[in-house]
Write a protein that holds these residues in place. Structure first.
Motif, PDB file in Angstrom:
ATOM      1  N   PRO A 275       0.923  -1.711   0.053  1.00 22.10           N
ATOM      2  CA  PRO A 275      -0.039   0.069  -0.703  1.00 22.10           C
ATOM      3  C   PRO A 275       1.027   1.348  -0.055  1.00 22.10           C
ATOM      4  N   LEU A 276       2.129   1.057   0.950  1.00 24.25           N
ATOM      5  CA  LEU A 276       2.814   2.634   0.391  1.00 24.25           C
ATOM      6  C   LEU A 276       3.097   2.931  -1.032  1.00 24.25           C
ATOM      7  N   ALA A 277       3.611   2.145  -1.657  1.00 26.73           N
ATOM      8  CA  ALA A 277       3.973   2.027  -2.790  1.00 26.73           C
ATOM      9  C   ALA A 277       3.112   2.645  -3.570  1.00 26.73           C
ATOM     10  N   LEU A 278       1.833   2.431  -3.535  1.00 22.61           N
ATOM     11  CA  LEU A 278       0.737   2.578  -4.471  1.00 22.61           C
ATOM     12  C   LEU A 278       0.027   3.758  -4.208  1.00 22.61           C
ATOM     13  N   VAL A 279       0.566   3.759  -2.639  1.00 24.14           N
ATOM     14  CA  VAL A 279      -0.411   5.527  -2.682  1.00 24.14           C
ATOM     15  C   VAL A 279       1.002   6.280  -2.556  1.00 24.14           C
ATOM     16  N   CYS A 280       1.642   6.389  -1.744  1.00 21.93           N
ATOM     17  CA  CYS A 280       2.670   7.428  -2.287  1.00 21.93           C
ATOM     18  C   CYS A 280       3.851   7.308  -3.805  1.00 21.93           C
TER      19      CYS A 280
ATOM     20  N   ARG B 259       4.858  11.920  -5.231  1.00 21.67           N
ATOM     21  CA  ARG B 259       5.986  11.628  -5.448  1.00 21.67           C
ATOM     22  C   ARG B 259       6.332  11.613  -6.996  1.00 21.67           C
ATOM     23  N   GLY B 260       5.171  11.264  -8.087  1.00 23.21           N
ATOM     24  CA  GLY B 260       5.253  11.500  -8.819  1.00 23.21           C
ATOM     25  C   GLY B 260       6.443  10.145  -9.772  1.00 23.21           C
ATOM     26  N   ILE B 261       6.925   9.119  -9.301  1.00 23.26           N
ATOM     27  CA  ILE B 261       7.452   7.805  -9.081  1.00 23.26           C
ATOM     28  C   ILE B 261       6.416   6.594 -10.252  1.00 23.26           C
ATOM     29  N   PRO B 262       7.390   6.341 -11.268  1.00 26.04           N
ATOM     30  CA  PRO B 262       6.717   5.289 -12.151  1.00 26.04           C
ATOM     31  C   PRO B 262       6.218   4.772 -11.750  1.00 26.04           C
ATOM     32  N   PHE B 263       5.248   4.223 -12.001  1.00 29.15           N
ATOM     33  CA  PHE B 263       4.751   2.639 -12.249  1.00 29.15           C
ATOM     34  C   PHE B 263       5.429   1.563 -11.800  1.00 29.15           C
ATOM     35  N   TRP B 264       6.313   1.742 -12.632  1.00 24.84           N
ATOM     36  CA  TRP B 264       7.480   0.610 -12.874  1.00 24.84           C
ATOM     37  C   TRP B 264       8.535   0.278 -11.649  1.00 24.84           C
ATOM     38  N   TRP B 265       8.513   1.879 -11.435  1.00 28.83           N
ATOM     39  CA  TRP B 265       9.488   1.544 -10.074  1.00 28.83           C
ATOM     40  C   TRP B 265       8.780   1.419  -8.972  1.00 28.83           C
ATOM     41  N   SER B 266       7.580   1.685  -8.485  1.00 32.15           N
ATOM     42  CA  SER B 266       6.773   0.935  -7.795  1.00 32.15           C
ATOM     43  C   SER B 266       6.020   0.265  -7.919  1.00 32.15           C
ATOM     44  N   VAL B 267       6.155  -0.809  -8.633  1.00 26.76           N
ATOM     45  CA  VAL B 267       6.012  -2.371  -8.654  1.00 26.76           C
ATOM     46  C   VAL B 267       7.771  -2.972  -8.648  1.00 26.76           C
ATOM     47  N   ILE B 268       8.097  -2.468  -8.802  1.00 32.46           N
ATOM     48  CA  ILE B 268       9.683  -3.126  -8.439  1.00 32.46           C
ATOM     49  C   ILE B 268       9.954  -3.364  -6.423  1.00 32.46           C
TER      50      ILE B 268
END
Length: 153
Positions: A100-105, A109-118
């Motif tokens: 949830p932290l990666a999916l929300v934040c 913060r403008g993080i590309p989705f593929w980076w959030s997947v990592i």
């Protein structure tokens, strides 16, 4: 522990990552052009912060320190797994919290989705050894006499 140690020299690491992606690892950059673009964007931001506002980078030193402190806590299960199973359970909860932290934040913060997947993959893959260890500790607990579980170490 590695996360904590690598979070301290961020500016140097990003410069090295860019140099690597433009030299011997250029086939990787050719396959994933967005990767080099993202590394350059992050490096530019860190360079600007380091040059004009180095105190901002101090904000990353604290999570780095927290990673090191948490790593030390995992010595307890190594030393006495049955009495310190809660540390493993804490790790499982932390892995679950990454999603949830990666999916929300990430989007905030403008993080590309593929980076959030990592980022989320650290929770997914990190929980696997923790669950294996948890199962092994439960088996060990079943073999351990009750008196030794409550005696001080």
């Amino acid at each position: 522990m590695l996360s904590g140690l690598t979070a301290l020299p961020l500016v140097t690491e990003l410069r090295l990552a860019e140099a690597t992606l433009t030299s011997w690892a250029s086939p990787v950059a050719d396959l994933f052009p967005g990767l080099l673009e993202w590394v350059r964007r992050v490096r530019d931001g860190l360079d600007a912060a380091d040059a004009q506002y180095p105190f901002v980078l101090y904000g990353t030193d604290w999570p780095a320190f927290a990673h090191l402190v948490i790593a030390v806590a995992f010595y307890g299960p190594y030393r006495d797994p049955v009495r310190n199973i809660r540390v493993i359970e804490f790790g499982v909860i932390a892995c679950a919290g990454i999603i949830p932290l990666a999916l929300v934040c990430g989007p905030i913060r403008g993080i590309p989705f593929w980076w959030s997947v990592i980022d989320m993959s650290f929770g997914v893959f990190g929980v696997i050894p923790l669950l294996v260890v948890h199962r092994m500790i439960k088996r060990l607990e079943a073999l351990t006499p009750t008196a030794s579980r409550t005696s001080p170490a």
